[in-house]
Design a protein around this motif. Structure first.
Motif, mmCIF file in Angstrom:
data_model
loop_
_atom_site.group_PDB
_atom_site.id
_atom_site.type_symbol
_atom_site.label_atom_id
_atom_site.label_comp_id
_atom_site.label_asym_id
_atom_site.label_seq_id
_atom_site.Cartn_x
_atom_site.Cartn_y
_atom_site.Cartn_z
ATOM 1 N N ALA A 5 42.303 -6.276 -27.886
ATOM 2 C CA ALA A 5 43.626 -5.922 -27.374
ATOM 3 C C ALA A 5 43.827 -4.412 -27.407
ATOM 4 C CB ALA A 5 44.708 -6.626 -28.183
ATOM 5 N N GLY A 6 43.321 -3.757 -28.451
ATOM 6 C CA GLY A 6 43.411 -2.299 -28.539
ATOM 7 C C GLY A 6 42.624 -1.606 -27.437
ATOM 8 N N HIS A 7 41.437 -2.136 -27.123
ATOM 9 C CA HIS A 7 40.625 -1.554 -26.045
ATOM 10 C C HIS A 7 41.308 -1.730 -24.689
ATOM 11 C CE1 HIS A 7 37.425 -0.477 -28.660
ATOM 12 N NE2 HIS A 7 37.043 -1.713 -28.920
ATOM 13 N N VAL A 8 41.896 -2.889 -24.466
ATOM 14 C CA VAL A 8 42.604 -3.137 -23.201
ATOM 15 C C VAL A 8 43.802 -2.190 -23.084
ATOM 16 C CG1 VAL A 8 43.993 -4.821 -21.925
ATOM 17 C CG2 VAL A 8 41.833 -5.514 -22.971
ATOM 18 N N ALA A 9 44.544 -2.004 -24.166
ATOM 19 C CA ALA A 9 45.696 -1.099 -24.148
ATOM 20 C C ALA A 9 45.261 0.346 -23.886
ATOM 21 C CB ALA A 9 46.451 -1.192 -25.472
ATOM 22 N N ALA A 10 44.158 0.760 -24.474
ATOM 23 C CA ALA A 10 43.641 2.119 -24.245
ATOM 24 C C ALA A 10 43.267 2.303 -22.782
ATOM 25 C CB ALA A 10 42.439 2.383 -25.150
ATOM 26 N N TYR A 11 42.618 1.304 -22.194
ATOM 27 C CA TYR A 11 42.254 1.409 -20.779
ATOM 28 C C TYR A 11 43.505 1.478 -19.899
ATOM 29 C CZ TYR A 11 40.819 0.443 -16.090
ATOM 30 O OH TYR A 11 40.659 0.540 -14.738
ATOM 31 N N LYS A 12 44.515 0.700 -20.223
ATOM 32 C CA LYS A 12 45.736 0.714 -19.407
ATOM 33 C C LYS A 12 46.403 2.082 -19.417
ATOM 34 C CE LYS A 12 46.819 -4.187 -19.424
ATOM 35 N NZ LYS A 12 47.790 -5.222 -19.806
ATOM 36 N N ARG A 13 46.246 2.833 -20.516
ATOM 37 C CA ARG A 13 46.839 4.170 -20.594
ATOM 38 C C ARG A 13 46.139 5.161 -19.664
ATOM 39 N NH1 ARG A 13 47.405 2.576 -26.019
ATOM 40 N NH2 ARG A 13 45.470 3.566 -26.663
ATOM 41 N N VAL A 14 44.867 4.910 -19.336
ATOM 42 C CA VAL A 14 44.127 5.841 -18.470
ATOM 43 C C VAL A 14 43.713 5.206 -17.144
ATOM 44 C CG1 VAL A 14 43.275 7.196 -20.426
ATOM 45 C CG2 VAL A 14 41.880 5.321 -19.511
ATOM 46 N N ARG A 15 44.165 3.991 -16.891
ATOM 47 C CA ARG A 15 43.764 3.267 -15.679
ATOM 48 C C ARG A 15 44.051 4.064 -14.416
ATOM 49 N NH1 ARG A 15 46.076 -2.556 -15.294
ATOM 50 N NH2 ARG A 15 47.916 -1.380 -15.887
ATOM 51 N N HIS A 16 45.202 4.726 -14.348
ATOM 52 C CA HIS A 16 45.544 5.508 -13.154
ATOM 53 C C HIS A 16 44.539 6.632 -12.913
ATOM 54 C CE1 HIS A 16 47.400 7.674 -16.476
ATOM 55 N NE2 HIS A 16 47.452 8.750 -15.706
ATOM 56 N N LEU A 17 43.970 7.175 -13.973
ATOM 57 C CA LEU A 17 42.962 8.230 -13.822
ATOM 58 C C LEU A 17 41.644 7.655 -13.323
ATOM 59 C CD1 LEU A 17 43.661 10.146 -17.137
ATOM 60 C CD2 LEU A 17 44.347 10.823 -14.836
ATOM 61 N N VAL A 18 41.240 6.528 -13.879
ATOM 62 C CA VAL A 18 39.974 5.904 -13.495
ATOM 63 C C VAL A 18 40.035 5.430 -12.042
ATOM 64 C CG1 VAL A 18 38.398 3.990 -13.972
ATOM 65 C CG2 VAL A 18 39.435 5.258 -15.869
ATOM 66 N N GLN A 19 41.165 4.871 -11.635
ATOM 67 C CA GLN A 19 41.268 4.316 -10.298
ATOM 68 C C GLN A 19 41.586 5.354 -9.228
ATOM 69 O OE1 GLN A 19 44.106 1.098 -10.604
ATOM 70 N NE2 GLN A 19 42.646 -0.233 -11.637
ATOM 71 N N LEU A 20 42.393 6.356 -9.554
ATOM 72 C CA LEU A 20 42.865 7.300 -8.544
ATOM 73 C C LEU A 20 42.402 8.733 -8.750
ATOM 74 C CD1 LEU A 20 46.543 5.988 -8.409
ATOM 75 C CD2 LEU A 20 44.646 5.369 -6.894
ATOM 76 N N GLY A 21 41.800 9.011 -9.874
ATOM 77 C CA GLY A 21 41.408 10.381 -10.199
ATOM 78 C C GLY A 21 40.057 10.769 -9.633
ATOM 79 N N GLU A 22 39.769 12.040 -9.742
ATOM 80 C CA GLU A 22 38.464 12.591 -9.344
ATOM 81 C C GLU A 22 37.474 12.306 -10.471
ATOM 82 O OE1 GLU A 22 36.035 14.527 -6.640
ATOM 83 O OE2 GLU A 22 38.187 14.174 -6.382
ATOM 84 N N GLN A 23 36.292 11.825 -10.114
ATOM 85 C CA GLN A 23 35.281 11.477 -11.115
ATOM 86 C C GLN A 23 34.217 12.571 -11.194
ATOM 87 O OE1 GLN A 23 32.121 8.571 -10.304
ATOM 88 N NE2 GLN A 23 32.851 7.462 -12.100
ATOM 89 N N TYR A 24 33.880 12.942 -12.428
ATOM 90 C CA TYR A 24 32.808 13.907 -12.683
ATOM 91 C C TYR A 24 31.827 13.275 -13.662
ATOM 92 C CZ TYR A 24 36.075 17.221 -10.675
ATOM 93 O OH TYR A 24 36.935 17.869 -9.829
ATOM 94 N N ARG A 25 30.592 13.191 -13.266
ATOM 95 C CA ARG A 25 29.560 12.686 -14.170
ATOM 96 C C ARG A 25 29.065 13.863 -15.014
ATOM 97 N NH1 ARG A 25 28.321 7.540 -12.704
ATOM 98 N NH2 ARG A 25 28.834 6.978 -10.565
ATOM 99 N N LEU A 26 29.477 13.878 -16.270
ATOM 100 C CA LEU A 26 29.135 14.994 -17.145
ATOM 101 C C LEU A 26 27.722 14.857 -17.694
ATOM 102 C CD1 LEU A 26 32.499 15.179 -19.115
ATOM 103 C CD2 LEU A 26 31.829 16.454 -17.063
ATOM 104 N N ARG A 27 27.330 13.653 -18.008
ATOM 105 C CA ARG A 27 25.983 13.351 -18.495
ATOM 106 C C ARG A 27 25.566 12.032 -17.862
ATOM 107 N NH1 ARG A 27 24.274 15.992 -23.608
ATOM 108 N NH2 ARG A 27 25.420 17.929 -23.481
ATOM 109 N N PRO A 28 24.512 12.008 -17.073
ATOM 110 C CA PRO A 28 24.122 10.762 -16.402
ATOM 111 C C PRO A 28 23.463 9.774 -17.355
ATOM 112 C CG PRO A 28 22.539 12.481 -15.924
ATOM 113 C CD PRO A 28 23.645 13.130 -16.725
#
Length: 117
Positions: A5-28
């Motif tokens: 439940a804690g992991h799901v809540a953490a993802y929900k706090r950043v979901r807008h970034l993951v879905q709509l944000g610019e992605q940068y692969r810092l380390r492949p």
């Protein structure tokens, strides 16, 4: 169940970034010691960094991650800890990671631009 439940809540706090944000692969994920990705809000006001240690070399801490596309004159506050980071430092020296000593340790860092700085 509480941990999940804690992991799901953490993802929900950043979901807008993951879905709509610019992605940068810092380390492949190329078999190296660390894999990391950064998601940046369209306005640059917040970013999320997800890092995974795939293996650990004995006696070495996780390296700091140089972030991308942040405002070097801004300061960014870690949403979980309240620690304040300077944009220029994040871009040049990197974000220090707090990863467990075990293989396959991971972390999520959510940084929000501090309007007071």
């Amino acid at each position: 169940m509480d941990r999940a439940a804690g992991h799901v809540a953490a993802y929900k706090r950043v979901r807008h970034l993951v879905q709509l944000g610019e992605q940068y692969r810092l380390r492949p994920r190329d078999g190296g010691e660390l894999s990391a990705v950064q998601y940046l809000a369209p306005d640059g006001g917040e970013t999320a960094v997800i890092a995974l240690r795939t293996a650990r070399r004995f006696g070495h801490d996780a390296p700091a991650l140089r972030l991308r596309a942040l405002d070097p004159s801004a300061r960014y506050r870690d949403a979980a800890t309240g620690v304040l980071h300077h944009g220029a430092i994040l871009l040049t020296h990197g974000l220090p990671l707090d990863l467990d000593l075990d293989d396959y340790a991971s972390t999520l860092v959510h940084l929000i631009r501090d309007p007071t700085c």
